[in-house]
Write an enzyme that holds these catalytic residues in place. Sequence first.
Site, mmCIF file in Angstrom:
data_model
loop_
_atom_site.group_PDB
_atom_site.id
_atom_site.type_symbol
_atom_site.label_atom_id
_atom_site.label_comp_id
_atom_site.label_asym_id
_atom_site.label_seq_id
_atom_site.Cartn_x
_atom_site.Cartn_y
_atom_site.Cartn_z
ATOM 1 N N GLU A 171 1.350 -2.560 1.806
ATOM 2 C CA GLU A 171 1.374 -1.518 0.773
ATOM 3 C C GLU A 171 1.777 -2.072 -0.584
ATOM 4 O OE1 GLU A 171 3.866 1.722 2.105
ATOM 5 O OE2 GLU A 171 2.397 2.382 3.596
ATOM 6 N N GLU A 258 -1.733 2.742 8.950
ATOM 7 C CA GLU A 258 -0.373 3.302 9.062
ATOM 8 C C GLU A 258 -0.392 4.750 8.601
ATOM 9 O OE1 GLU A 258 3.010 0.922 7.405
ATOM 10 O OE2 GLU A 258 3.702 2.871 6.657
HETATM 11 C C1 DCB Z 1 5.735 2.864 4.107
HETATM 12 C C2 DCB Z 1 6.053 1.467 4.633
HETATM 13 C C3 DCB Z 1 6.972 1.459 5.806
HETATM 14 C C4 DCB Z 1 7.955 2.599 5.685
HETATM 15 C C5 DCB Z 1 7.134 3.860 5.842
HETATM 16 C C6 DCB Z 1 7.958 5.142 5.704
HETATM 17 O O1 DCB Z 1 6.454 3.033 2.903
HETATM 18 F F1 DCB Z 1 4.925 0.773 4.944
HETATM 19 O O2 DCB Z 1 7.621 0.216 5.866
HETATM 20 O O3 DCB Z 1 8.900 2.543 6.721
HETATM 21 O O4 DCB Z 1 6.049 3.914 4.938
HETATM 22 O O5 DCB Z 1 8.588 5.192 4.474
HETATM 23 C C7 DCB Z 1 10.245 2.762 6.370
HETATM 24 C C8 DCB Z 1 11.014 2.989 7.647
HETATM 25 C C9 DCB Z 1 12.475 3.064 7.361
HETATM 26 C C10 DCB Z 1 12.908 1.833 6.591
HETATM 27 C C11 DCB Z 1 12.067 1.670 5.325
HETATM 28 C C12 DCB Z 1 12.365 0.398 4.561
HETATM 29 O O6 DCB Z 1 10.522 4.154 8.284
HETATM 30 O O7 DCB Z 1 13.194 3.144 8.574
HETATM 31 O O8 DCB Z 1 14.265 1.965 6.229
HETATM 32 O O9 DCB Z 1 10.705 1.613 5.706
HETATM 33 O O10 DCB Z 1 12.075 -0.728 5.299
HETATM 34 C C13 DCB Z 1 6.115 4.035 1.998
HETATM 35 C C14 DCB Z 1 4.956 4.766 2.103
HETATM 36 C C15 DCB Z 1 4.622 5.726 1.144
HETATM 37 C C16 DCB Z 1 5.482 5.961 0.091
HETATM 38 C C17 DCB Z 1 6.672 5.235 -0.017
HETATM 39 C C18 DCB Z 1 6.991 4.276 0.936
HETATM 40 N N1 DCB Z 1 5.169 6.935 -0.865
HETATM 41 N N2 DCB Z 1 8.233 3.557 0.801
HETATM 42 O O11 DCB Z 1 4.090 7.530 -0.839
HETATM 43 O O12 DCB Z 1 6.003 7.221 -1.755
HETATM 44 O O13 DCB Z 1 8.848 3.656 -0.269
HETATM 45 O O14 DCB Z 1 8.674 2.839 1.716
#
Ligand code: DCB
Length: 330
Positions: A171, A258
């Site tokens: 991402e 994902e």
């Molecule tokens: C993506 C990432 C993934 C993340 C998930 C959920 O990030 F590919 O690594 O996973 O979506 O946010 C989260 C885990 C948490 C962990 C965190 C940091 O579920 O347990 O603490 O990663 O490693 C996204 C996807 C979309 C957006 C933002 C994120 N968005 N983000 O649309 O704003 O900021 O991580």
Amino acid sequence: MIEKIVSLILSAVLFVSGQPIPTVPVLPSPTIPTQNGVSANGWLQVSGTQICNERSEPLVLHGMSTHGLQWYGQYAGPQAIQNTASFGANLFRVAMYTGENGYIAQPESMKAQAIAAIDAAIAQDMYVILDWHILSDGNPMTYADQAEAFFSDMAQRYKDTPNVLYEICNEPNGNVSWQNDVKPYAQRMIQAIRAHSRGLVLVGSPTWSQDIHLAAADPLEGENLLYTLHFYTGTHGQELRARIDDVLNKGLPVFVSEWGTSRADGSGGVFLQESAQWLDFLQERGISWANWSLCDKNETSAALKPGTPADRAWTTDDLSESGRFVFERF
Ligand code: DCB
């Protein structure tokens, strides 16, 4: 419900016959090769917007993504992968974080873990995505040299293995552009991979792999490339679905490597009605997907209840609300 009744009847019968009483039914194992596995389908190819098998028949992949290997590596082990296959998945995604104490901090152990997970998925007749999980390092160019060496090595290692798909940048996010960062990065990685392998290559886009319209306006050259679109059903809806249709209408293939039943931060919800709407949409279009994530973390997107052991078979009782919904859809 039906399972509960069956298990009650079973308990009654066994009680009368004096046998020990099982609480919940145990899943079939090990997995036998199925119609939608690698042994039946072989090398994948992109034909128009559709993934096809070796015989040019359409094939759709469904499965789970791991959480970060550096934190939840136990759920990327042989038993966890076999369990996932037993529920009907033909896809497993190995999320190898680059930042956050992942590959950049400990390349040798992360690589060994990724290889072990890939080999375990191969043993289960599954397709497997090798995911270079950039996240806090928002621009894939930051570690392009490491990525190139890594993918070159892995594509060589798995050059004769039809199971492996290469996801070159999870991402991209922050101040990053398709034209100046992600596209040139992708061209480099595709060249490194194609020197050895014809496996599918999955390419992300800015805004956490939501800007497929920018990629489609200036697409990559090459064969067997797909654009990844990531969504979280508590945050993303119609706008991203419309983007997918626009890109498909341009003749470019989309892969949902994902998605989650939660908000975009991995928590909140779960949003099962929205998730069903999304999955129906993908199914109508033959789009493949992997769900975030196979772990027992105390967040709603996690497929397993907290404390679920990774080293034994799972029953539906081990699955979280999200896990039950997703595994049902395999
Ligand atoms: C993506 C990432 C993934 C993340 C998930 C959920 O990030 F590919 O690594 O996973 O979506 O946010 C989260 C885990 C948490 C962990 C965190 C940091 O579920 O347990 O603490 O990663 O490693 C996204 C996807 C979309 C957006 C933002 C994120 N968005 N983000 O649309 O704003 O900021 O991580």
